[in-house]
Scaffold this motif. Sequence first.
Motif, PDB file in Angstrom:
ATOM      1  N   ASP A   1       0.815  -1.210   0.000  1.00 15.11           N
ATOM      2  CA  ASP A   1       0.000   0.000   0.000  1.00 15.11           C
ATOM      3  C   ASP A   1       0.851   1.263   0.000  1.00 15.11           C
ATOM      4  O   ASP A   1       0.349   2.360   0.238  1.00 15.11           O
ATOM      5  CB  ASP A   1      -0.930   0.010   1.219  1.00 15.11           C
ATOM      6  CG  ASP A   1      -0.156   0.039   2.537  1.00 15.11           C
ATOM      7  OD1 ASP A   1       1.053  -0.274   2.514  1.00 15.11           O
ATOM      8  OD2 ASP A   1      -0.768   0.361   3.577  1.00 15.11           O
ATOM      9  N   SER A   2       2.153   1.107  -0.283  1.00 12.57           N
ATOM     10  CA  SER A   2       3.075   2.249  -0.283  1.00 12.57           C
ATOM     11  C   SER A   2       3.756   2.410  -1.634  1.00 12.57           C
ATOM     12  O   SER A   2       3.608   1.573  -2.523  1.00 12.57           O
ATOM     13  CB  SER A   2       4.135   2.074   0.815  1.00 12.57           C
ATOM     14  OG  SER A   2       3.541   1.974   2.083  1.00 12.57           O
TER      15      SER A   2
ATOM     16  N   THR B   1       3.206  10.803   6.525  1.00  2.96           N
ATOM     17  CA  THR B   1       3.001   9.849   5.439  1.00  2.96           C
ATOM     18  C   THR B   1       4.297   9.201   4.978  1.00  2.96           C
ATOM     19  O   THR B   1       4.267   8.214   4.253  1.00  2.96           O
ATOM     20  CB  THR B   1       2.330  10.521   4.225  1.00  2.96           C
ATOM     21  OG1 THR B   1       3.245  11.450   3.629  1.00  2.96           O
ATOM     22  CG2 THR B   1       1.056  11.236   4.632  1.00  2.96           C
TER      23      THR B   1
ATOM     24  N   THR C   1       6.330   6.143   1.043  1.00  2.00           N
ATOM     25  CA  THR C   1       5.181   6.911   1.504  1.00  2.00           C
ATOM     26  C   THR C   1       3.910   6.323   0.930  1.00  2.00           C
ATOM     27  O   THR C   1       3.947   5.463   0.046  1.00  2.00           O
ATOM     28  CB  THR C   1       5.321   8.390   1.068  1.00  2.00           C
ATOM     29  OG1 THR C   1       4.283   9.161   1.657  1.00  2.00           O
ATOM     30  CG2 THR C   1       5.235   8.526  -0.444  1.00  2.00           C
ATOM     31  N   ARG C   2       2.788   6.805   1.430  1.00  2.00           N
ATOM     32  CA  ARG C   2       1.490   6.427   0.881  1.00  2.00           C
ATOM     33  C   ARG C   2       1.072   7.534  -0.092  1.00  2.00           C
ATOM     34  O   ARG C   2       0.465   8.528   0.314  1.00  2.00           O
ATOM     35  CB  ARG C   2       0.470   6.257   2.012  1.00  2.00           C
ATOM     36  CG  ARG C   2       0.805   5.100   2.940  1.00  2.00           C
ATOM     37  CD  ARG C   2      -0.211   4.951   4.057  1.00  2.00           C
ATOM     38  NE  ARG C   2      -0.171   6.079   4.987  1.00  2.00           N
ATOM     39  CZ  ARG C   2       0.703   6.173   5.983  1.00  2.00           C
ATOM     40  NH1 ARG C   2       1.606   5.227   6.178  1.00  2.00           N
ATOM     41  NH2 ARG C   2       0.679   7.222   6.793  1.00  2.00           N
TER      42      ARG C   2
ATOM     43  N   THR D   1      -1.030   9.115  -2.887  1.00  2.00           N
ATOM     44  CA  THR D   1      -2.300   8.997  -3.599  1.00  2.00           C
ATOM     45  C   THR D   1      -2.163   9.395  -5.068  1.00  2.00           C
ATOM     46  O   THR D   1      -2.888   8.880  -5.919  1.00  2.00           O
ATOM     47  CB  THR D   1      -3.368   9.872  -2.929  1.00  2.00           C
ATOM     48  OG1 THR D   1      -2.903  11.224  -2.864  1.00  2.00           O
ATOM     49  CG2 THR D   1      -3.662   9.376  -1.519  1.00  2.00           C
TER      50      THR D   1
ATOM     51  N   ARG E   1      -0.955   6.361  -7.008  1.00  2.00           N
ATOM     52  CA  ARG E   1      -2.068   5.422  -7.176  1.00  2.00           C
ATOM     53  C   ARG E   1      -3.080   5.944  -8.181  1.00  2.00           C
ATOM     54  O   ARG E   1      -3.704   5.169  -8.909  1.00  2.00           O
ATOM     55  CB  ARG E   1      -2.737   5.163  -5.828  1.00  2.00           C
ATOM     56  CG  ARG E   1      -1.838   4.476  -4.798  1.00  2.00           C
ATOM     57  CD  ARG E   1      -1.262   3.178  -5.337  1.00  2.00           C
ATOM     58  NE  ARG E   1      -0.427   2.509  -4.342  1.00  2.00           N
ATOM     59  CZ  ARG E   1       0.316   1.441  -4.580  1.00  2.00           C
ATOM     60  NH1 ARG E   1       0.346   0.929  -5.798  1.00  2.00           N
ATOM     61  NH2 ARG E   1       1.036   0.892  -3.635  1.00  2.00           N
TER      62      ARG E   1
END
Length: 209
Positions: free
Chosen positions: A38-39, A63, A83-84, A86, A89
């Motif tokens: 998820d990173s 983050t 980091t996550r 967004t 993604r």
Amino acid sequence: MVYARFRVRFPESLWIGRLSREYPSAVVTALSAMGIDDSVVTLVEVVDAPPAEVLELARSDPTVTTFDPVAQSDGRLLFSYRTRSTLYRAAERSGVPPLYPVEVRDGWADIESHASREGVSKLVAELEAENATVEVTAISEGPAGDALLTERQREVLTEAYERGYYDSPRRCSTAELAEELGVAPSTISDLLRRAERRALGALVSDGAS
């Protein structure tokens, strides 16, 4: 298939955007990125920003889960961080990954891609859904064509050419170019190197086709 170039204004939530806004003359370049679970792990080069300040900003961001310096020299820092993201993604969801390297200056990233027109539209929509401001600055059929260079690269390359940087003997030095444009000599060298590589790469590709 089209070539498209965007200017993307990073939202305040993205620490790289805050870094480049805090040091607007710095050149922040994402060299590569990879999604893991998820990173996202990104390899970044920063020119003309204090390394200690970069480290502090990254480690104070909730983050950013890991930050690993790779190399450091005068005015230049190379590091990877996890980091996550967004925005990363969002690009994944659109099916249109950006072409690396991605250069960020003063909160704006220059992003290039090769995709269908539908893919380009989907990428813009996904980025805007994550609170990024997106401007499509160039779009053309096939290879990059006239959209080869970023606006900043074209500005510096044109200035260098007109002032005799490429003459023999040379009539203008890197330091003089830097003074004229109000940036550090290392920034000029970096911008010229990237612009020259893109221009020569396109020339070689055209010759081979």
